[in-house]
Design an enzyme around this catalytic site. Structure first.
Site, PDB file in Angstrom:
ATOM      1  N   ASP A 182       0.794  -1.242   0.000  1.00  0.00           N
ATOM      2  CA  ASP A 182       0.000   0.000   0.000  1.00  0.00           C
ATOM      3  C   ASP A 182       0.823   1.288   0.000  1.00  0.00           C
ATOM      4  O   ASP A 182       0.276   2.380  -0.142  1.00  0.00           O
ATOM      5  CB  ASP A 182      -0.972   0.001   1.202  1.00  0.00           C
ATOM      6  CG  ASP A 182      -0.247  -0.139   2.555  1.00  0.00           C
ATOM      7  OD1 ASP A 182      -0.835  -0.745   3.482  1.00  0.00           O
ATOM      8  OD2 ASP A 182       0.894   0.335   2.676  1.00  0.00           O
ATOM      9  N   HIS A 224       6.668  -7.873  -1.392  1.00  0.00           N
ATOM     10  CA  HIS A 224       5.544  -8.362  -2.213  1.00  0.00           C
ATOM     11  C   HIS A 224       5.139  -7.343  -3.269  1.00  0.00           C
ATOM     12  O   HIS A 224       3.996  -7.319  -3.711  1.00  0.00           O
ATOM     13  CB  HIS A 224       4.349  -8.723  -1.305  1.00  0.00           C
ATOM     14  CG  HIS A 224       4.664  -9.858  -0.380  1.00  0.00           C
ATOM     15  ND1 HIS A 224       3.904 -10.172   0.716  1.00  0.00           N
ATOM     16  CD2 HIS A 224       5.690 -10.770  -0.376  1.00  0.00           C
ATOM     17  CE1 HIS A 224       4.430 -11.216   1.345  1.00  0.00           C
ATOM     18  NE2 HIS A 224       5.522 -11.591   0.709  1.00  0.00           N
ATOM     19  N   CYS A 272       3.475  -4.536 -26.828  1.00  0.00           N
ATOM     20  CA  CYS A 272       3.267  -5.920 -27.339  1.00  0.00           C
ATOM     21  C   CYS A 272       1.803  -6.336 -27.326  1.00  0.00           C
ATOM     22  O   CYS A 272       1.458  -7.442 -27.752  1.00  0.00           O
ATOM     23  CB  CYS A 272       4.094  -6.907 -26.485  1.00  0.00           C
ATOM     24  SG  CYS A 272       3.330  -7.249 -24.881  1.00  0.00           S
ATOM     25  N   GLY A 300       2.619  -6.474  13.098  1.00  0.00           N
ATOM     26  CA  GLY A 300       1.383  -6.595  12.321  1.00  0.00           C
ATOM     27  C   GLY A 300       1.413  -7.664  11.257  1.00  0.00           C
ATOM     28  O   GLY A 300       0.812  -7.488  10.193  1.00  0.00           O
TER      29      GLY A 300
HETATM   30  N1  APR Z   1      -1.807  -3.631  14.827  1.00  0.00           N
HETATM   31  C1  APR Z   1      -0.913  -4.654  14.763  1.00  0.00           C
HETATM   32  N2  APR Z   1      -1.221  -5.888  14.291  1.00  0.00           N
HETATM   33  C2  APR Z   1      -2.491  -6.070  13.885  1.00  0.00           C
HETATM   34  C3  APR Z   1      -3.478  -5.064  13.920  1.00  0.00           C
HETATM   35  C4  APR Z   1      -3.080  -3.795  14.419  1.00  0.00           C
HETATM   36  N3  APR Z   1      -3.963  -2.784  14.497  1.00  0.00           N
HETATM   37  N4  APR Z   1      -4.651  -5.579  13.438  1.00  0.00           N
HETATM   38  C5  APR Z   1      -4.382  -6.873  13.099  1.00  0.00           C
HETATM   39  N5  APR Z   1      -3.102  -7.161  13.379  1.00  0.00           N
HETATM   40  C6  APR Z   1      -2.387  -8.417  13.150  1.00  0.00           C
HETATM   41  C7  APR Z   1      -3.257  -9.650  13.168  1.00  0.00           C
HETATM   42  O1  APR Z   1      -3.351 -10.166  14.484  1.00  0.00           O
HETATM   43  C8  APR Z   1      -2.450 -10.595  12.254  1.00  0.00           C
HETATM   44  O2  APR Z   1      -1.517 -11.348  13.025  1.00  0.00           O
HETATM   45  O3  APR Z   1      -1.859  -8.339  11.845  1.00  0.00           O
HETATM   46  C9  APR Z   1      -1.687  -9.655  11.328  1.00  0.00           C
HETATM   47  C10 APR Z   1      -2.190  -9.658   9.904  1.00  0.00           C
HETATM   48  O4  APR Z   1      -1.911 -10.933   9.365  1.00  0.00           O
HETATM   49  P1  APR Z   1      -2.295 -11.234   7.827  1.00  0.00           P
HETATM   50  O5  APR Z   1      -3.671 -10.754   7.570  1.00  0.00           O
HETATM   51  O6  APR Z   1      -1.933 -12.657   7.587  1.00  0.00           O
HETATM   52  O7  APR Z   1      -1.324 -10.273   7.002  1.00  0.00           O
HETATM   53  P2  APR Z   1       0.208 -10.502   6.663  1.00  0.00           P
HETATM   54  O8  APR Z   1       0.907 -11.190   7.788  1.00  0.00           O
HETATM   55  O9  APR Z   1       0.735  -9.196   6.221  1.00  0.00           O
HETATM   56  O10 APR Z   1       0.126 -11.487   5.394  1.00  0.00           O
HETATM   57  C11 APR Z   1       1.327 -11.762   4.713  1.00  0.00           C
HETATM   58  O11 APR Z   1       0.039 -12.812   2.969  1.00  0.00           O
HETATM   59  O12 APR Z   1      -1.860 -12.748   1.669  1.00  0.00           O
HETATM   60  C12 APR Z   1      -0.501 -12.526   1.665  1.00  0.00           C
HETATM   61  O13 APR Z   1       0.672 -11.041   0.272  1.00  0.00           O
HETATM   62  C13 APR Z   1      -0.200 -11.078   1.371  1.00  0.00           C
HETATM   63  O14 APR Z   1       1.567  -9.687   2.276  1.00  0.00           O
HETATM   64  C14 APR Z   1       0.516 -10.574   2.617  1.00  0.00           C
HETATM   65  C15 APR Z   1       1.045 -11.855   3.241  1.00  0.00           C
END
Ligand code: APR
Length: 248
Positions: free
Chosen positions: A103, A118, A150, A187
């Site tokens: 983002d 990513h 292309c 996060g």
């Molecule tokens: N602050 C901190 N952490 C948070 C918050 C917040 N406000 N809200 C949610 N979380 C945590 C959740 O508890 C979870 O552990 O953020 C995490 C989000 O996990 P995912 O949704 O799995 O996201 P991410 O870990 O970035 O996924 C990795 O997976 O789908 C692919 O390419 C995509 O980059 C992504 C990758």
């Protein structure tokens, strides 16, 4: 929320600090995460929308889904967690930021060097010849833009499931995990590799590892400290306590 003194001491002594972020750091900017109960993967099928096969079988659907996500991201603002990480770049020497997020809110918050594992959702390129595409993306009747060179289909410059991560970003991230004295995993559910390996590389290399996440994750039990708080609350608090600690 209390910041443990062990973490403040580790930060003060650290010769280098690495931060890995995931979708959770953008949650307080109104951008859904992927695996939370209300996350994107609870509503959409990643195989259909975030994979090469998905794009090849229904390019219009995938393109529209990314246009929909772009709209949400364009209307979002960085939150206090993004700004705190941008401040860390100034506060700590040898600071490296690695993100799984596409983002670009870190950059909009002022982080000047961000390793994007990513890719990013802002840019586009040709699915066929790989040339960057800078033409119009909002075509009438939701048409898919075509490569002017292309004629290939245009796709977002994100890394889809099954695709290789950008070599330079992954190498830099692994080196930063290996060499740092403090590693913060912020996060992320730590479920997607190779990004999820980074906190473990840091731990095995002797770093003080910290998780900033309101929930437990697959790597929580490896952490030296877990700040069970949102990043928009925990990170500004961490910086505030660190500044007090070094001024005492
Ligand atoms: N602050 C901190 N952490 C948070 C918050 C917040 N406000 N809200 C949610 N979380 C945590 C959740 O508890 C979870 O552990 O953020 C995490 C989000 O996990 P995912 O949704 O799995 O996201 P991410 O870990 O970035 O996924 C990795 O997976 O789908 C692919 O390419 C995509 O980059 C992504 C990758």
């Amino acid at each position: 929320m209390v910041i443990p003194e062990s973490l403040l001491e580790a930060l003060e002594k650290a010769r280098s600090i690495t931060v890995l972020t995931g979708a959770g750091v953008s949650a307080e900017s109104g951008i859904k995460t992927f695996r939370d109960p209300d996350g994107l993967w609870s509503q959409f099928n990643p195989a259909e929308l975030a994979s090469v096969d998905g794009f090849m079988s229904n390019p219009e659907l995938v393109w529209q889904w990314y246009q929909y996500r772009r709209q949400i991201i364009n209307n979002a603002m960085p939150n206090a967690g993004h700004y705190a990480i941008a401040e860390m770049e100034k506060l700590f020497k040898n600071f490296v930021l690695v993100t799984q997020n596409v983002d670009r809110l870190h950059q909009r918050a002022g982080s000047s060097k961000v390793w994007e594992l990513h890719g990013n959702i802002i840019d586009n390129h040709c699915f066929n010849c790989k040339r960057p595409y800078i033409g119009e993306t909002n075509l009438p009747d939701k048409q898919l833009p075509k490569c002017p060179v292309c004629g290939g289909l245009i796709r977002p410059s994100v890394v889809w499931f099954g695709e290789l991560l950008p070599f330079e970003a992954l190498s830099a991230a692994e080196e930063a995990a290996y060499n740092c004295d403090v590693f913060l995993s912020v996060g992320t559910s730590a479920e997607v590799y190779p990004a999820a390996n980074l906190p473990l590389i840091a731990k095995r290399s002797g770093a003080f590892v910290v998780e900033v996440n309101p929930n437990r994750t697959a790597i929580s039990h490896y952490m030296d400290v877990c700040l069970r708080e949102t990043s928009a609350v925990a990170l500004p608090k961490l910086i505030e306590e660190y500044k007090k600690f070094i001024s005492d």
